[in-house]
Design an enzyme around this catalytic site. Sequence first.
Site, mmCIF file in Angstrom:
data_model
loop_
_atom_site.group_PDB
_atom_site.id
_atom_site.type_symbol
_atom_site.label_atom_id
_atom_site.label_comp_id
_atom_site.label_asym_id
_atom_site.label_seq_id
_atom_site.Cartn_x
_atom_site.Cartn_y
_atom_site.Cartn_z
ATOM 1 N N ASP A 1 0.830 -1.205 0.000
ATOM 2 C CA ASP A 1 0.000 0.000 0.000
ATOM 3 C C ASP A 1 0.864 1.254 0.000
ATOM 4 O OD1 ASP A 1 0.782 -0.759 2.661
ATOM 5 O OD2 ASP A 1 -0.612 0.712 3.471
ATOM 6 N N GLU B 1 0.089 -1.211 5.801
ATOM 7 C CA GLU B 1 1.194 -0.768 6.651
ATOM 8 C C GLU B 1 1.059 0.701 6.996
ATOM 9 O OE1 GLU B 1 5.185 1.018 7.506
ATOM 10 O OE2 GLU B 1 3.788 1.453 5.882
#
EC number: 3.5.1.16
Length: 378
Positions: A78, A140
């Site tokens: 991400d 994350e």
Amino acid sequence: MQLPSFLDVYRGLISTSSISSSDPSWDQGNQAVIEKLSDWFSALGFDVDVTEVEPGKYNLLAQKGQGEGGLLLAGHSDTVPFDQGRWSFDPHQLTEKDNKFYGLGTADMKGFFAFIYEAAKRMDWKGQNKPLYVLATCDEETTMLGARHFSAHTPFKPDYCIIGEPTSLVPVRGHKGHVANVVRVTGKSGHSSDPSLGVNAIEIMHEVLFALMQLRDTLIKQYHNPGFAIPSPTLNLGHIHGGDSANRICGCCELHYDVRPLPGISLDGLDNLLRGALKEVEAKWPGRIEIVPLHEPIPGYECQHDHPFIHGIEDLCGTPSQTVNYCTEAPFLQQLCPTLVLGPGSIDQAHQPDEFLAFDFIDPTIDVLSKAMRKYCF
């Protein structure tokens, strides 16, 4: 079938948006980029497993080879959102200019998977006796959901792990944690001409602030690690808001603060210190003070300084390891095996408009990853 080139993979990663955010209007999920990674690593002969951790949020684990131990190369799939109007380039297109790759995720850190892919593609796998794992996690940048889930549920126990966050190819052996809380004070509003009509939340917050400043001094005195540039835990008062008018007794006041604990300070112990610091104020104002986490806390992390893995990677990179003050998924993957953070690009470019990775990192990164695969999988 002709395998895609390093540049093809890099372009594909950057052009596939995978923003994660606590703001639902930005949050996208990462399914599309995980599907691309699955196709690419499957084509290289990896066994690929994709796990839906939450709806729209996926982890990928690719495995090359069998046996115990081996090496885990990890990173998050991400990215953060981008500042609309402040980029000179399309953040979702890989732009090559001035010997740099520009794009969202070039440094932090989707681009790292292109380096893993290229190193694995070039590797002669004859004689491999331990597995290579590639882990791509979700979220994350928000909750560390993917790394938390993987460390709690995986049956695999690699010997070692490298997380490819941007460290300028300098091995990172430790970093501080992160705890962020909201303190909400609920008073009682009223007309300012008669203070007895209400309870002023700002005045209570003043007592809260004094207690937190005392705690900050205590943390500095009690905890010290000379391996860090800032050798003590930090406590920062980041945001405060209270009241709505000069002629009203403030009925509500809210403070956001964070603490960055050193490795070795337990999250439960830190929470006890925080709540203990406010115990007297809470006793004086029962029911008016609430402490709420802004996110799940992240512990500090440190790989044992004299561990052979550190020395081995330092030798491969030709540079000593260091510690940093930002956070990664390392505290969770360290639960499985000794873990270092090592990747191309600079953290200075992370979360910035016109994020980039310099071409100078391409060959050295592929070289270091190839040597790590050879050292720990053969």
